[in-house]
Design an enzyme around this catalytic site. Structure first.
Site, PDB file in Angstrom:
ATOM      1  N   HIS A 182     -39.599  30.077  26.012  1.00 29.62           N
ATOM      2  CA  HIS A 182     -38.420  30.765  26.372  1.00 29.62           C
ATOM      3  C   HIS A 182     -38.820  31.918  27.283  1.00 29.62           C
ATOM      4  CE1 HIS A 182     -34.346  32.050  26.617  1.00 29.62           C
ATOM      5  NE2 HIS A 182     -33.893  31.050  26.148  1.00 29.62           N
ATOM      6  N   GLY A 196     -33.563  55.101  29.203  1.00 32.08           N
ATOM      7  CA  GLY A 196     -34.994  54.987  28.547  1.00 32.08           C
ATOM      8  C   GLY A 196     -35.963  55.214  29.823  1.00 32.08           C
ATOM      9  N   ILE A 247     -42.678  50.121  30.056  1.00 32.89           N
ATOM     10  CA  ILE A 247     -42.236  49.284  29.079  1.00 32.89           C
ATOM     11  C   ILE A 247     -42.837  49.790  27.763  1.00 32.89           C
ATOM     12  CG2 ILE A 247     -42.269  47.382  30.255  1.00 32.89           C
ATOM     13  CD1 ILE A 247     -44.645  46.608  28.732  1.00 32.89           C
ATOM     14  N   HIS A 248     -42.034  49.538  26.472  1.00 32.29           N
ATOM     15  CA  HIS A 248     -42.549  50.005  25.390  1.00 32.29           C
ATOM     16  C   HIS A 248     -43.826  49.108  25.248  1.00 32.29           C
ATOM     17  CE1 HIS A 248     -42.878  49.652  20.970  1.00 32.29           C
ATOM     18  NE2 HIS A 248     -42.190  50.738  20.777  1.00 32.29           N
ATOM     19  N   THR A 262     -45.565  47.469  22.701  1.00 36.85           N
ATOM     20  CA  THR A 262     -45.548  46.285  22.232  1.00 36.85           C
ATOM     21  C   THR A 262     -44.124  45.637  22.094  1.00 36.85           C
ATOM     22  OG1 THR A 262     -44.936  47.413  19.976  1.00 36.85           O
ATOM     23  CG2 THR A 262     -47.389  46.936  20.461  1.00 36.85           C
TER      24      THR A 262
END
Lengths: 299, 299
Positions: B83, B164, B168-169, B171
């Site tokens: 997905h 934010g 990207i974060h 993990t």
């Protein structure tokens, strides 16, 4: 949240003294698991009809407490009002709403009646689905003679109470407790002012004259609107379905060239009565109540 | 009991490790005022779809807690699944169910997105009704590139997060939060095996080809039953009503001599979608939702 849900609609013989009414309804407000939906004092009837819903144990507990308050505060020897009555807490139907069979509602009503008799030395009768014999199914049969006549009636072997002493409580009389299906008050309007058509259709659909088992109906003139109405009490929507009555009224009206122009439900209805209707018209044959989002919230 | 009710259907990128899934759903079980209705882990998708419902504040609080657990336990650098996904908590739609406007659901989704970014140093995007611009309404648009591609995509000015950091974060990737109407999956079966008829009717009713604004539809063959189905997603039943779609499918089918033989709702539906249907067919024009007994219990 609620595994099982019961509705209870106790009728108390006080419709004028709001202070007393507030005391009587207090247990339904403060008891966790019970929820007071409505109370309607009627001055002419000198009577208040209370609607409460919730977990069976919570509702029963609140009801027993409210009964004690009613017995303490209502003196039937001084009570006058336009509505037939035989006790301070006159009649208490329990109505299964969710995850509850009629048998369970009957069992609950018997427990409550027995407890009321024990706690308050009050004669109690079981009616409707909880009745011990057909003669006691009908509330009007039991209540005949009312508070004043019950002093003697209660001593007849035929009218020995189901629980409690064979003499009335001196100021609180006696109480009728039982179980029944929810009532749905369903009215269908026709585009004619001919009351005979509404009366004829009422006869076609009501049980007493050959119609559906759980339907009471009569024609009513709505003089302001210049139309007539088939006014219906559905006493068990799960067996005589709303859509079936609606479709029958529609095809009976058609023979006179008359159409349905609208309908109304007065007061409350269980969700299932409307879900059943949607299932019929949309041919939703496999639909289950727990597919309704809000229904899941009540679990 | 519940003044306002919101539904939330967060998707987390873990469909295989049941221990991790149990940790993630724990806040929805233990938070007072929230109720976990369902969670469906999918091994092939490596994803779990959670359905929770309750008071807006309680649901938001549980969601924020669950997000922290997901971020701690899911490593997107190692995630594989069928997905599309861009984050450990991938997408979070809020859906107004009772006494709640879409504007309130939008406001809630913004608060939650901002809080998630603040607490977990996580980039968040707003989508559907909460989207800041039309380009961000569609989840697929935002998610294009997925976790792996987002490292670069997030630095493009066009894809600056709503809240934010612009990276990207490491993990947990990034999360999409928003508000939408409840979906109703409504399928209508026809007594023909001619898929072209189902396809034609689908085209008549769906928005994209000239049909109803909030309808997606396609023809599907039910080979075992030897019939075809018009498979429908209702994206706003309050504006494109179930009965209206049903009646349209009925009259479009009639031109081929084809009838509707049944229908189904897959999964959950808000009560109002069915009550609206019953109101239409019974001509119950004045009926209000708070006449439904169970609805009152949720107050």
């Amino acid at each position: 949240m609620f595994d099982k849900i019961v509705e209870c609609v106790p009728n108390f013989s006080e419709g004028r003294d709001l202070e007393v009414i507030q005391k009587i309804i207090a247990p339904f407000i403060k008891t966790e698991g019970a929820k007071l939906l409505d109370y309607m004092p009627d001055k002419d009837h000198n009577r208040v009809v209370v609607t409460v819903i919730g977990e069976p144990k919570a509702v029963a507990q609140a009801l027993i407490e409210a009964a004690g308050i009613a017995i303490e505060n209502i003196d039937m020897t001084k009570h006058k009002g336009g509505h037939p009555r035989m006790g301070a807490m006159d009649v208490v139907p329990f109505i299964p709403i969710k995850n509850m069979t009629m048998d369970e509602a009957v069992a609950l009503s018997k427990e409550v009646a027995e407890e009321l008799s024990k706690l308050y030395d009050l004669p109690t009768y079981l009616y409707e689905k909880a009745a011990a014999s057909p003669a006691r199914e009908n509330l009007a049969n039991i209540r005949k003679g009312e508070f004043e006549g019950f002093k003697e009636k209660i001593k007849e072997p035929l009218w020995k109470p189901d629980f409690g002493p064979s003499e009335i409580h001196p100021t609180a009389g006696a109480t009728v407790v039982g179980a029944r299906m929810p009532l749905v008050a369903f009215n269908i309007n026709l585009n004619t002012n001919n009351i005979e058509i509404a009366n004829h259709i009422s006869k076609c659909i009501r049980h007493i004259s050959g119609g559906f088992r759980f339907v009471k109906a009569m024609g009513v003139e709505l003089t302001e609107k210049g139309i007539v109405q088939v006014s219906i009490n559905m006493t068990d929507y799960s067996k005589s379905a709303l859509y079936r009555i609606f479709e029958t009224v529609k095809f009976e009206a058609a023979r006179y060239g008359v159409q349905i122009v609208g309908s109304e439900i007065i007061g409350l209805t269980p969700m299932e009565a409307l879900v059943d209707t949607a299932k019929y018209y949309l041919k939703l044959n496999e639909f289950k109540m727990d597919q309704v989002l809000e229904y899941r919230l009540l679990e």
